[in-house]
Design an enzyme around this catalytic site. Structure first.
Site, PDB file in Angstrom:
ATOM      1  N   LYS A 238     -35.189 -11.121   4.976  1.00  0.00           N
ATOM      2  CA  LYS A 238     -34.572 -10.937   6.284  1.00  0.00           C
ATOM      3  C   LYS A 238     -35.129 -12.000   7.362  1.00  0.00           C
ATOM      4  CE  LYS A 238     -33.595  -5.880   6.512  1.00  0.00           C
ATOM      5  NZ  LYS A 238     -34.016  -4.720   6.881  1.00  0.00           N
ATOM      6  N   ARG A 272     -37.363  -1.773  -0.614  1.00  0.00           N
ATOM      7  CA  ARG A 272     -36.029  -2.063  -0.869  1.00  0.00           C
ATOM      8  C   ARG A 272     -35.658  -3.721  -0.909  1.00  0.00           C
ATOM      9  NH1 ARG A 272     -31.652  -3.290   2.171  1.00  0.00           N
ATOM     10  NH2 ARG A 272     -29.813  -2.295   1.662  1.00  0.00           N
TER      11      ARG A 272
HETATM   12  C1  7PJ Z   1     -32.372  -1.647   5.426  1.00  0.00           C
HETATM   13  C2  7PJ Z   1     -31.400  -0.730   4.922  1.00  0.00           C
HETATM   14  C3  7PJ Z   1     -33.655  -1.262   5.777  1.00  0.00           C
HETATM   15  C4  7PJ Z   1     -33.185   0.944   4.958  1.00  0.00           C
HETATM   16  C5  7PJ Z   1     -30.329  -2.547   5.100  1.00  0.00           C
HETATM   17  C6  7PJ Z   1     -30.392  -5.890   4.960  1.00  0.00           C
HETATM   18  C7  7PJ Z   1     -29.849  -5.127   5.841  1.00  0.00           C
HETATM   19  N1  7PJ Z   1     -31.898   0.606   4.702  1.00  0.00           N
HETATM   20  N2  7PJ Z   1     -30.586  -1.231   4.806  1.00  0.00           N
HETATM   21  N3  7PJ Z   1     -33.956   0.011   5.366  1.00  0.00           N
HETATM   22  N4  7PJ Z   1     -31.631  -2.814   5.682  1.00  0.00           N
HETATM   23  N5  7PJ Z   1     -33.583   2.325   4.700  1.00  0.00           N
HETATM   24  O1  7PJ Z   1     -30.423  -5.711   3.566  1.00  0.00           O
HETATM   25  O2  7PJ Z   1     -30.991  -7.046   5.135  1.00  0.00           O
HETATM   26  O3  7PJ Z   1     -34.448  -1.967   6.111  1.00  0.00           O
HETATM   27  S1  7PJ Z   1     -28.945  -3.582   5.498  1.00  0.00           S
END
Ligand code: 7PJ
Length: 304
Positions: A238, A272
């Protein structure tokens, strides 16, 4: 407010937290890694290169072999400035991938969606978790999630993808704003019949937050332990890493590993990430320090 050490002793006191995810039982008594599988043509960090089903499957298989406990499949880009997709478009992207991951790899699949139709279809296809960056705020999403019987990750965000990074600001310290929002969403879920034991919380790094907001949120992440739910965090690649280190998206792994280790120390249960193998090592190392021992268990993944 719980300290890091309180959080640590909660997790090791024998009250192992288990989450029923469809056919899989997810043991969150130690931190887990969730591998990201984007099936959007415009995903900012992998350029949609996993769009083809075969590619997607191979990529997921590799992440599982590297120690991912689950795969998060998303068909809507929530990157700042991304354009919206219709439920049908989203479903066309994710359904074949979910089906293949479930049938061919017996994987625990999380579906990254805010769309009630996609939630319903994904659970029919065998997905084991709903991951909603809009915390079930879309019309009909709460009911769809309740009906699915699946656990749900509720994420904090401010604004919508197209405008969320336009000078985000908060009237309270960020961690308090996030905590209050999540507490409200937890209450809404419980009122609709979604029990607490099916909920996961996520502070939503990068969603309507400046780099300073993101850094402070991680610094005080343990304050969210007061909500007494497992915590998922997504910081992989990010812009908070890019802004601090001056790195383009493909050079943010080391920064991301530092953040992952800090998140584990502050009580995160699910990380994640894009780079699974490296994160599993970072997380296991941080966890070994917390428990002063080296029995690693990333591989004894799921009991059915
Ligand atoms: C997140 C997400 C996060 C959860 C994305 C990216 C953007 N779901 N989906 N938490 N970010 N739960 O992966 O950079 O931070 S999409």
């Amino acid at each position: 407010m719980k300290s890091i050490l309180d959080a640590y002793s909660d997790r090791t006191s024998g009250s192992a937290f288990q989450l029923r995810c469809g056919r899989h039982l997810l043991d969150l008594s130690f931190p887990r890694v969730m591998g990201i599988l984007n099936v959007t043509p415009d995903s900012f960090s992998d350029g949609g290169q996993h769009l083809a089903l075969d590619d997607a499957l191979r990529h997921a298989e590799r992440m599982l072999a590297e120690g991912a406990t689950m795969i998060d499949v998303g068909g809507e880009s929530t990157r700042p400035g991304a354009s919206p997709v219709s439920p049908q478009q989203e479903l066309d992207r994710v359904a074949p991938v979910i089906e293949a991951l479930v049938c061919e790899l017996d994987a625990l699949v999380s579906v990254d969606t805010s769309c009630p139709t996609v939630m319903r279809e994904a659970s029919e296809l065998g997905a084991g978790m709903i991951n909603d960056v809009r915390a079930l705020e879309r019309e009909g999403a709460l009911q769809a999630a309740v009906g699915s019987g699946l656990p749900v990750c509720l994420m904090h965000r401010q604004g919508e993808p197209h405008d969320m990074q336009r000078a985000p600001s908060y009237e309270q310290p960020i961690e308090e704003a996030v905590m209050e929002y999540l507490a409200r969403r937890i209450a809404a879920c419980e009122a609709a019949g979604l029990r607490r034991n099916r909920l996961i919380i996520d502070p939503g790094f990068g969603f309507g937050k400046t780099v300073e907001h993101n850094l402070r949120l991680l610094k005080y992440l343990q304050s969210l332990q007061a909500l007494e739910l497992p915590m998922l965090v997504g910081m992989s690649r990010k812009s908070m890493i890019g802004k601090v280190l001056g790195r383009p998206v493909e050079e943010r792994l080391s920064g991301g590993l530092a953040l992952a280790a800090m998140a584990v120390e502050r009580g995160a249960s699910i990380l994640r990430v894009h780079e699974v193998a490296e994160t599993v090592d970072a997380v296991n190392m941080a966890w070994a320090v917390l428990q002063e021992g080296c029995e690693l268990s990333q591989n004894n993944l799921l009991d059915s």
